[in-house]
Scaffold this motif. Structure first.
Motif, PDB file in Angstrom:
ATOM      1  N   UNK A   1     -27.616  -4.890 -16.205  1.00 35.49           N
ATOM      2  CA  UNK A   1     -26.253  -4.638 -16.675  1.00 35.49           C
ATOM      3  C   UNK A   1     -25.596  -5.937 -17.121  1.00 35.49           C
ATOM      4  N   UNK A   2     -24.758  -5.844 -18.156  1.00 36.37           N
ATOM      5  CA  UNK A   2     -23.939  -7.001 -18.516  1.00 36.37           C
ATOM      6  C   UNK A   2     -22.775  -7.129 -17.536  1.00 36.37           C
ATOM      7  N   UNK A   3     -22.108  -6.020 -17.252  1.00 35.40           N
ATOM      8  CA  UNK A   3     -20.999  -6.015 -16.286  1.00 35.40           C
ATOM      9  C   UNK A   3     -21.497  -5.346 -15.003  1.00 35.40           C
ATOM     10  N   UNK A   4     -21.791  -6.177 -14.009  1.00 31.09           N
ATOM     11  CA  UNK A   4     -22.350  -5.661 -12.756  1.00 31.09           C
ATOM     12  C   UNK A   4     -21.336  -4.915 -11.907  1.00 31.09           C
ATOM     13  N   UNK A   5     -20.062  -4.931 -12.334  1.00 28.05           N
ATOM     14  CA  UNK A   5     -19.028  -4.214 -11.576  1.00 28.05           C
ATOM     15  C   UNK A   5     -19.144  -2.703 -11.737  1.00 28.05           C
ATOM     16  N   UNK A   6     -20.069  -2.247 -12.610  1.00 26.34           N
ATOM     17  CA  UNK A   6     -20.281  -0.802 -12.789  1.00 26.34           C
ATOM     18  C   UNK A   6     -21.739  -0.452 -12.471  1.00 26.34           C
ATOM     19  N   UNK A   7     -22.146  -0.551 -11.188  1.00 25.42           N
ATOM     20  CA  UNK A   7     -23.550  -0.299 -10.819  1.00 25.42           C
ATOM     21  C   UNK A   7     -24.004   1.112 -11.137  1.00 25.42           C
ATOM     22  N   UNK A   8     -23.050   2.055 -11.229  1.00 25.77           N
ATOM     23  CA  UNK A   8     -23.417   3.438 -11.530  1.00 25.77           C
ATOM     24  C   UNK A   8     -24.033   3.576 -12.928  1.00 25.77           C
ATOM     25  N   UNK A   9     -23.810   2.554 -13.789  1.00 21.76           N
ATOM     26  CA  UNK A   9     -24.394   2.615 -15.136  1.00 21.76           C
ATOM     27  C   UNK A   9     -25.920   2.514 -15.106  1.00 21.76           C
ATOM     28  N   UNK A  10     -26.471   2.040 -13.990  1.00 19.61           N
ATOM     29  CA  UNK A  10     -27.935   1.977 -13.865  1.00 19.61           C
ATOM     30  C   UNK A  10     -28.553   3.372 -13.744  1.00 19.61           C
ATOM     31  N   UNK A  11     -27.712   4.373 -13.491  1.00 18.85           N
ATOM     32  CA  UNK A  11     -28.204   5.742 -13.350  1.00 18.85           C
ATOM     33  C   UNK A  11     -28.190   6.516 -14.664  1.00 18.85           C
ATOM     34  N   UNK A  12     -27.669   5.880 -15.735  1.00 19.59           N
ATOM     35  CA  UNK A  12     -27.596   6.564 -17.035  1.00 19.59           C
ATOM     36  C   UNK A  12     -28.992   6.857 -17.577  1.00 19.59           C
ATOM     37  N   UNK A  13     -29.090   8.006 -18.235  1.00 22.67           N
ATOM     38  CA  UNK A  13     -30.357   8.413 -18.864  1.00 22.67           C
ATOM     39  C   UNK A  13     -30.106   8.568 -20.365  1.00 22.67           C
ATOM     40  N   UNK A  14     -30.863   7.845 -21.177  1.00 33.28           N
ATOM     41  CA  UNK A  14     -30.649   7.902 -22.626  1.00 33.28           C
ATOM     42  C   UNK A  14     -30.828   9.312 -23.176  1.00 33.28           C
ATOM     43  N   UNK A  15     -31.759  10.065 -22.624  1.00 32.41           N
ATOM     44  CA  UNK A  15     -32.025  11.418 -23.152  1.00 32.41           C
ATOM     45  C   UNK A  15     -30.987  12.454 -22.718  1.00 32.41           C
ATOM     46  N   UNK A  16     -29.987  12.009 -21.937  1.00 34.92           N
ATOM     47  CA  UNK A  16     -28.940  12.941 -21.491  1.00 34.92           C
ATOM     48  C   UNK A  16     -27.561  12.623 -22.080  1.00 34.92           C
ATOM     49  N   UNK A  17     -27.504  11.669 -22.999  1.00 28.22           N
ATOM     50  CA  UNK A  17     -26.198  11.218 -23.498  1.00 28.22           C
ATOM     51  C   UNK A  17     -25.656  12.063 -24.648  1.00 28.22           C
ATOM     52  N   UNK A  18     -26.523  12.753 -25.371  1.00 27.38           N
ATOM     53  CA  UNK A  18     -26.030  13.601 -26.471  1.00 27.38           C
ATOM     54  C   UNK A  18     -25.174  14.742 -25.932  1.00 27.38           C
ATOM     55  N   UNK A  19     -24.076  15.054 -26.656  1.00 23.02           N
ATOM     56  CA  UNK A  19     -23.205  16.173 -26.266  1.00 23.02           C
ATOM     57  C   UNK A  19     -23.022  17.102 -27.467  1.00 23.02           C
ATOM     58  N   UNK A  20     -23.956  17.994 -27.700  1.00 19.36           N
ATOM     59  CA  UNK A  20     -23.794  18.919 -28.839  1.00 19.36           C
ATOM     60  C   UNK A  20     -22.654  19.904 -28.578  1.00 19.36           C
ATOM     61  N   UNK A  21     -21.777  20.056 -29.575  1.00 19.95           N
ATOM     62  CA  UNK A  21     -20.637  20.981 -29.456  1.00 19.95           C
ATOM     63  C   UNK A  21     -20.585  21.823 -30.729  1.00 19.95           C
ATOM     64  N   UNK A  22     -20.451  23.129 -30.584  1.00 19.37           N
ATOM     65  CA  UNK A  22     -20.365  24.032 -31.735  1.00 19.37           C
ATOM     66  C   UNK A  22     -18.925  24.018 -32.252  1.00 19.37           C
ATOM     67  N   UNK A  23     -18.653  23.122 -33.197  1.00 16.28           N
ATOM     68  CA  UNK A  23     -17.279  22.900 -33.665  1.00 16.28           C
ATOM     69  C   UNK A  23     -16.975  23.813 -34.860  1.00 16.28           C
ATOM     70  N   UNK A  24     -16.780  25.083 -34.559  1.00 16.52           N
ATOM     71  CA  UNK A  24     -16.533  26.080 -35.610  1.00 16.52           C
ATOM     72  C   UNK A  24     -15.174  26.736 -35.385  1.00 16.52           C
ATOM     73  N   UNK A  25     -14.699  27.418 -36.418  1.00 18.17           N
ATOM     74  CA  UNK A  25     -13.371  28.040 -36.398  1.00 18.17           C
ATOM     75  C   UNK A  25     -13.247  29.063 -35.271  1.00 18.17           C
TER      76      UNK A  25
END
Length: 524
Positions: A128-152
Motif C-alpha cells: 500500500x502507498x497509504x498504510x493507514x488503510x490496511x483494509x485495502x489489502x483485501x481488495x480484489x481486482x475481479x470484484x471492482x466492476x459494478x454493472x448497472x442497467x441504466x435504462x429509462x
C-alpha cells in the motif's frame, strides 16, 4: 468532478495510448501524501503525480519532474523496470489499474480522503502507498466492476431517484441538478435531462476547469465560469490541478488574512470607542483640582469630621456635593484632591496617547485589509502572510507562564501557578516593574510592567492589586490586603518551594478582589 468515474473513463483511454509498452523507471515519494511515477520509452518520458492529501486528492501529469536529492524514498520496487501492458477501467467505479508484465498491477483507488495506490501480484494485493488503510489489502481486482442497467424503465422504477441508477455522477452534477430544480420537474422531463447529460459526459469533446458556486471544479460539461478549456483529459485535469492548487491557496489565505485583520480592526474600533467614552466621562465631571479649589475657598464652611459637604461651585455657578474623608481636616482633604489631580492628569495623558496609538494601528490594519483584497497572486499573498504572522505569535503567547491584561495603557501580568510565578518574577519581571501579591496567603504573583520611567497611576496599581487578590486564597473576602513593591525588593533564596519568595521592603493596600478584565472583555 476530477475524481469521477466518467473522468477516469476518458483518462484511462488517454493513459493507455501514452504509457502502453513503456517501462516504469521511477516510483518515489518526496512527501507523505504524494507519489511520482516515471515511465519511459523511445518516444520520451511520461510522469504521473498522485497527490493524495486527505483534503484534496488528485492526479496530474507534469511534462517533467526533478527529483530532490534528499527527503525522497523509493516505493513499489517490484514494479521498477517492468513494462506496461494495459490500463483497466472499472465499471461505475472511481478506480483504474495499470497492468504490468508478469501479472503485476497498480490500482489507483481515487476515493476522496480515502484515496490510495495498491500494488498487486497475481491478483493479490501486497503493498500500500497509504498504510493507514490496511483494509485495502483485501481488495480484489475481479470484484471492482459494478454493472448497472441504466435504462429509462429502471429510472421510473426508482421513482426518479437518479442516484440509485447513476451513483457515480458525483457532487458537481448533484449541485447542478439542484440548481435547475430537477426534482420539481415531471419524471419524463427529468429522464430526458439526465440521459442527455449522461451522454455528454460519457463522450465529452472538451475538458473544463470552471468556477461554480465560488469553488473551482473540473468538469466534463460547460457550467459556471470557464477558467481553462482543453481538448485532452490528461491536459485538462493537469491544468485543473495547478489552477485549483494556486487559486485555492490564494482564496483560502485571503479569507484567513481578512478574518484576522477584521478582528484586529474591530478590537481597535471598540478600544477607541470605549476609551473616548471614558475620556468624555472624566472631562464632563469637575476635575479634582476644581474640587480642591472649592474646598480651599470655603474652609470656614466645612464642619469637622464631615463625610461630605455641599458648597457653591464658582466654576459652574451651581452647588456641588464633595465627598470627604471624615478623619482628615478640610486642608488635608484638599491636598488629597490636588494629589489625585496630578495622577488624573497623567492618566488622561496616557489615555489620549493610547487612543492616538490605536488610531494609527487602525489605519495600518485598514491599509493591510485593502492590500489583502487587492492581492491576486501567490507572491503577494506570501508577502502579506510574512507581514501578519498572527498565528505564530498566538502560539508563542500560549507558552508564556502568565496571563496578560491591559489597563490604561499599562501591561499587567498574572502568574498561572507556583512554578509559573517563579518564572514570571525571576525571568520576565524587570527590577523597576511593580510586583504585587495577596498578603499572607498563597496566590499569583502579579507584575505591572514599567513604561519609560513613568510613575504607576494609582488606579492601575489598584486594578493590579484586585487581580492579585482575585487569584489568591482571599478571592472571596470583601477586602484583601495586597503587598505592593518594586520587583528589585523581591528575591528567592535557595531551597524555597516553588512560588515562595522573600520581600525586603513593602507597602500594603486594601482592595476588593475583582475580575474587572472579564467585564471589560464583555463590553468589547
Amino acid at each position: 468532478m476530477h475524481n469521477n468515474y466518467y473522468v477516469f473513463r476518458q483518462l484511462s483511454k488517454e493513459l493507455e495510448a501514452k504509457i502502453s509498452k513503456t517501462e516504469l523507471l521511477a516510483c518515489f515519494s518526496q512527501s507523505r501524501d504524494e507519489l511520482i511515477l516515471g515511465f519511459s520509452n523511445v518516444s520520451g518520458d511520461f510522469y504521473i503525480k498522485a497527490s493524495l492529501l486527505p483534503e484534496f486528492s488528485c492526479l496530474s501529469f507534469p511534462n517533467q519532474f526533478a527529483r530532490t536529492k534528499s527527503n525522497s524514498v523509493d516505493l513499489f520496487p517490484e514494479f521498477i523496470g517492468r513494462k506496461v501492458e494495459s490500463i483497466q477501467q472499472f465499471e461505475n467505479e472511481r478506480c483504474f489499474a495499470i497492468h504490468f508484465e508478469d501479472n503485476y498491477a497498480l490500482l489507483f483507488k481515487m476515493h476522496g480522503n480515502r484515496s490510495n495506490i495498491i500494488g498487486f501480484e497475481s491478483e493479490k494485493a501486497f503493498e500500500l502507498f497509504r498504510n493507514s488503510f490496511p483494509q485495502d489489502l483485501e481488495l480484489q481486482l475481479n470484484e471492482l466492476d459494478r454493472p448497472i442497467d441504466q435504462v429509462k424503465e429502471a429510472f421510473f422504477q426508482f421513482d426518479g431517484n437518479y442516484q440509485k441508477l447513476f451513483p457515480t455522477f458525483g457532487k458537481l452534477i448533484k449541485q447542478y441538478f439542484q440548481s435547475i430544480r430537477l426534482n420539481e420537474k415531471e419524471l419524463e422531463e427529468q429522464w430526458e435531462i439526465i440521459s442527455l447529460l449522461e451522454s455528454d459526459i460519457r463522450n465529452p469533446n472538451k475538458f473544463y476547469t470552471i468556477l461554480w458556486n465560488d469553488e473551482i471544479h473540473f468538469s466534463l460539461f460547460k457550467l459556471g465560469d470557464i477558467i481553462k478549456e482543453e481538448d485532452s483529459c490528461l491536459e485538462g485535469i493537469t491544468q485543473f490541478y495547478y489552477t485549483y492548487s494556486k487559486e485555492n491557496f490564494i482564496r483560502k489565505e485571503k479569507k484567513r488574512l481578512a478574518k484576522q485583520l477584521e478582528k484586529q480592526r474591530n478590537q481597535s474600533i471598540n478600544y477607541i470607542k470605549k476609551s473616548n467614552q471614558k475620556l468624555e466621562e472624566v472631562l464632563e465631571k469637575p476635575g479634582y483640582n476644581q474640587l480642591a479649589d472649592i474646598l480651599m475657598a470655603n474652609m470656614h464652611q466645612i464642619p469637622p469630621h464631615a463625610k461630605e459637604v455641599e458648597l457653591f461651585n464658582f466654576y459652574t455657578n451651581q452647588n456641588i456635593i464633595i465627598p470627604l474623608k471624615s478623619h482628615l481636616s478640610p486642608q488635608k482633604n484638599a491636598e488629597n484632591l490636588y494629589r489625585k489631580s496630578k495622577n488624573q492628569k497623567i492618566e488622561l495623558e496616557q489615555l489620549e496617547a493610547s487612543i492616538k496609538q490605536k488610531e494609527l494601528e487602525l489605519k495600518e490594519v485598514e491599509h493591510k485589509l485593502s492590500d489583502v483584497n487587492a492581492a491576486e497572486d501567490i507572491k503577494s499573498i506570501k508577502k502579506l502572510i510574512k507581514q501578519n504572522p498572527q498565528k505564530e505569535r498566538a502560539q508563542v503567547e500560549l507558552k508564556v507562564p502568565y496571563k496578560k491584561f491591559e489597563y490604561a495603557g499599562f501591561t499587567i501580568l498574572v502568574g498561572k501557578g507556583a512554578r509559573e510565578n517563579d518564572e514570571l518574577t525571576l525571568k520576565f519581571a524587570k527590577k523597576n516593574d511593580l510586583w504585587l501579591h495577596a498578603k499572607d496567603v498563597t496566590g499569583s504573583h502579579v507584575v505591572i510592567k514599567q513604561q519609560s520611567s513613568k510613575p504607576f497611576p494609582p488606579l492601575v496599581v489598584e486594578k493590579a492589586a484586585q487581580a492579585a487578590a482575585f487569584y489568591s486564597k482571599r478571592k472571596s473576602d470583601s477586602l484583601s490586603p495586597v503587598i505592593v513593591t518594586p520587583k528589585k525588593y523581591v528575591r528567592k533564596p535557595k531551597g524555597l518551594p516553588p512560588g515562595l519568595v522573600h520581600v525586603d521592603k513593602e507597602d500594603t493596600i486594601l482592595v476588593k478582589p475583582e475580575a474587572w478584565w472579564i467585564e471589560t472583555t464583555k463590553k468589547n
